[in-house]
Design a protein around this motif. Structure first.
Motif, PDB file in Angstrom:
ATOM      1  N   MET A  95       4.494 -17.049   5.879  1.00  0.00           N
ATOM      2  CA  MET A  95       3.221 -16.217   5.659  1.00  0.00           C
ATOM      3  C   MET A  95       3.027 -15.066   6.482  1.00  0.00           C
ATOM      4  O   MET A  95       3.365 -14.797   7.698  1.00  0.00           O
ATOM      5  N   ASN A  96       2.996 -13.745   5.920  1.00  0.00           N
ATOM      6  CA  ASN A  96       2.817 -12.557   6.432  1.00  0.00           C
ATOM      7  C   ASN A  96       1.316 -12.314   6.871  1.00  0.00           C
ATOM      8  O   ASN A  96       0.642 -12.487   5.910  1.00  0.00           O
ATOM      9  N   THR A  97       0.980 -11.879   8.127  1.00  0.00           N
ATOM     10  CA  THR A  97      -0.493 -11.808   8.289  1.00  0.00           C
ATOM     11  C   THR A  97      -0.688 -10.449   8.993  1.00  0.00           C
ATOM     12  O   THR A  97       0.446 -10.074   9.527  1.00  0.00           O
ATOM     13  N   ILE A  98      -1.808  -9.885   8.849  1.00  0.00           N
ATOM     14  CA  ILE A  98      -2.277  -8.797   9.813  1.00  0.00           C
ATOM     15  C   ILE A  98      -3.489  -8.830  10.349  1.00  0.00           C
ATOM     16  O   ILE A  98      -4.363  -9.371   9.838  1.00  0.00           O
ATOM     17  N   PRO A  99      -3.674  -8.441  11.791  1.00  0.00           N
ATOM     18  CA  PRO A  99      -4.658  -8.569  12.413  1.00  0.00           C
ATOM     19  C   PRO A  99      -5.489  -7.597  11.871  1.00  0.00           C
ATOM     20  O   PRO A  99      -5.096  -6.423  12.118  1.00  0.00           O
ATOM     21  N   TYR A 100      -6.856  -7.821  11.537  1.00  0.00           N
ATOM     22  CA  TYR A 100      -7.774  -6.891  10.914  1.00  0.00           C
ATOM     23  C   TYR A 100      -8.793  -6.611  11.880  1.00  0.00           C
ATOM     24  O   TYR A 100      -9.802  -7.422  12.272  1.00  0.00           O
ATOM     25  N   GLY A 101      -8.979  -5.281  12.298  1.00  0.00           N
ATOM     26  CA  GLY A 101     -10.046  -4.843  13.218  1.00  0.00           C
ATOM     27  C   GLY A 101     -11.285  -4.189  12.644  1.00  0.00           C
ATOM     28  O   GLY A 101     -11.892  -3.902  13.375  1.00  0.00           O
ATOM     29  N   GLY A 102     -10.869  -3.867  11.500  1.00  0.00           N
ATOM     30  CA  GLY A 102     -11.942  -2.986  10.666  1.00  0.00           C
ATOM     31  C   GLY A 102     -11.987  -1.221  10.969  1.00  0.00           C
ATOM     32  O   GLY A 102     -12.716  -0.608  10.559  1.00  0.00           O
ATOM     33  N   GLY A 103     -10.842  -1.157  11.539  1.00  0.00           N
ATOM     34  CA  GLY A 103     -10.517   0.290  11.578  1.00  0.00           C
ATOM     35  C   GLY A 103      -9.899   1.071  10.645  1.00  0.00           C
ATOM     36  O   GLY A 103      -9.688   0.265   9.484  1.00  0.00           O
ATOM     37  N   VAL A 104      -9.584   2.355  10.623  1.00  0.00           N
ATOM     38  CA  VAL A 104      -8.765   2.967   9.634  1.00  0.00           C
ATOM     39  C   VAL A 104      -7.439   2.347   9.125  1.00  0.00           C
ATOM     40  O   VAL A 104      -7.264   2.474   8.159  1.00  0.00           O
ATOM     41  N   HIS A 105      -6.769   2.132  10.250  1.00  0.00           N
ATOM     42  CA  HIS A 105      -5.268   1.647   9.979  1.00  0.00           C
ATOM     43  C   HIS A 105      -5.329   0.229   9.324  1.00  0.00           C
ATOM     44  O   HIS A 105      -4.686   0.246   8.307  1.00  0.00           O
ATOM     45  N   SER A 106      -6.007  -0.852   9.795  1.00  0.00           N
ATOM     46  CA  SER A 106      -6.026  -1.950   9.097  1.00  0.00           C
ATOM     47  C   SER A 106      -6.877  -1.949   8.035  1.00  0.00           C
ATOM     48  O   SER A 106      -6.328  -2.625   7.001  1.00  0.00           O
ATOM     49  N   THR A 107      -7.757  -1.096   7.773  1.00  0.00           N
ATOM     50  CA  THR A 107      -8.531  -0.875   6.316  1.00  0.00           C
ATOM     51  C   THR A 107      -7.401  -0.310   5.506  1.00  0.00           C
ATOM     52  O   THR A 107      -7.347  -0.891   4.212  1.00  0.00           O
ATOM     53  N   ALA A 108      -6.548   0.672   5.828  1.00  0.00           N
ATOM     54  CA  ALA A 108      -5.896   1.142   4.961  1.00  0.00           C
ATOM     55  C   ALA A 108      -4.568   0.145   4.501  1.00  0.00           C
ATOM     56  O   ALA A 108      -4.285  -0.098   3.149  1.00  0.00           O
ATOM     57  N   VAL A 154      -6.213  -2.064   1.796  1.00  0.00           N
ATOM     58  CA  VAL A 154      -6.448  -1.536   0.456  1.00  0.00           C
ATOM     59  C   VAL A 154      -5.080  -1.697  -0.214  1.00  0.00           C
ATOM     60  O   VAL A 154      -4.716  -1.780  -1.245  1.00  0.00           O
ATOM     61  N   LEU A 155      -3.710  -1.077   0.615  1.00  0.00           N
ATOM     62  CA  LEU A 155      -2.597  -1.177   0.024  1.00  0.00           C
ATOM     63  C   LEU A 155      -2.198  -2.340  -0.570  1.00  0.00           C
ATOM     64  O   LEU A 155      -1.438  -2.641  -1.378  1.00  0.00           O
ATOM     65  N   THR A 156      -2.542  -3.421   0.405  1.00  0.00           N
ATOM     66  CA  THR A 156      -2.140  -4.787  -0.030  1.00  0.00           C
ATOM     67  C   THR A 156      -2.841  -4.979  -1.345  1.00  0.00           C
ATOM     68  O   THR A 156      -2.200  -5.757  -2.291  1.00  0.00           O
ATOM     69  N   ALA A 157      -4.227  -4.985  -1.316  1.00  0.00           N
ATOM     70  CA  ALA A 157      -4.938  -5.166  -2.703  1.00  0.00           C
ATOM     71  C   ALA A 157      -4.445  -4.278  -3.885  1.00  0.00           C
ATOM     72  O   ALA A 157      -4.476  -5.023  -4.900  1.00  0.00           O
ATOM     73  N   GLN A 158      -4.083  -3.277  -3.748  1.00  0.00           N
ATOM     74  CA  GLN A 158      -3.181  -2.529  -4.854  1.00  0.00           C
ATOM     75  C   GLN A 158      -1.914  -3.047  -5.111  1.00  0.00           C
ATOM     76  O   GLN A 158      -1.298  -2.717  -6.228  1.00  0.00           O
ATOM     77  N   GLY A 159      -1.468  -3.888  -4.268  1.00  0.00           N
ATOM     78  CA  GLY A 159       0.014  -4.482  -4.746  1.00  0.00           C
ATOM     79  C   GLY A 159       0.962  -3.502  -4.136  1.00  0.00           C
ATOM     80  O   GLY A 159       2.270  -3.828  -4.487  1.00  0.00           O
ATOM     81  N   HIS A 160       1.010  -2.597  -3.250  1.00  0.00           N
ATOM     82  CA  HIS A 160       1.976  -1.711  -2.651  1.00  0.00           C
ATOM     83  C   HIS A 160       2.792  -2.343  -1.381  1.00  0.00           C
ATOM     84  O   HIS A 160       3.761  -1.970  -1.281  1.00  0.00           O
ATOM     85  N   ILE A 161       1.985  -3.083  -0.734  1.00  0.00           N
ATOM     86  CA  ILE A 161       2.564  -3.819   0.385  1.00  0.00           C
ATOM     87  C   ILE A 161       2.162  -5.345   0.477  1.00  0.00           C
ATOM     88  O   ILE A 161       1.164  -5.926   0.049  1.00  0.00           O
TER      89      ILE A 161
END
Length: 57
Positions: free
Chosen positions: A1-14, A17-24
């Motif tokens: 499982m690939n996970t990302i720590p989400y902090g609500g900042g610009v980088h983790s939000t980007a 969004v890229l994951t939701a769009q299927g880019h990563i």
């Protein structure tokens, strides 16, 4: 499982969004509110909104 720590900042939000769009390929974004004094109160509502609808962020 690939996970990302989400902090609500610009980088983790980007990344969210890229994951939701299927880019990563990530399986989960992890956000932990560890107490009422750990996050700025203004950040929590926006974090909930973005996590609920990442493609619309």
């Amino acid at each position: 499982m690939n996970t990302i720590p989400y902090g609500g900042g610009v980088h983790s939000t980007a990344l969210l969004v890229l994951t939701a769009q299927g880019h990563i390929p990530y399986d989960a974004f992890l956000f932990a509110k560890v107490g009422d004094d750990s996050e700025h109160p203004a950040r929590c509502p926006s974090t909930t909104t973005v996590c609920a609808n990442p493609a619309g962020a």
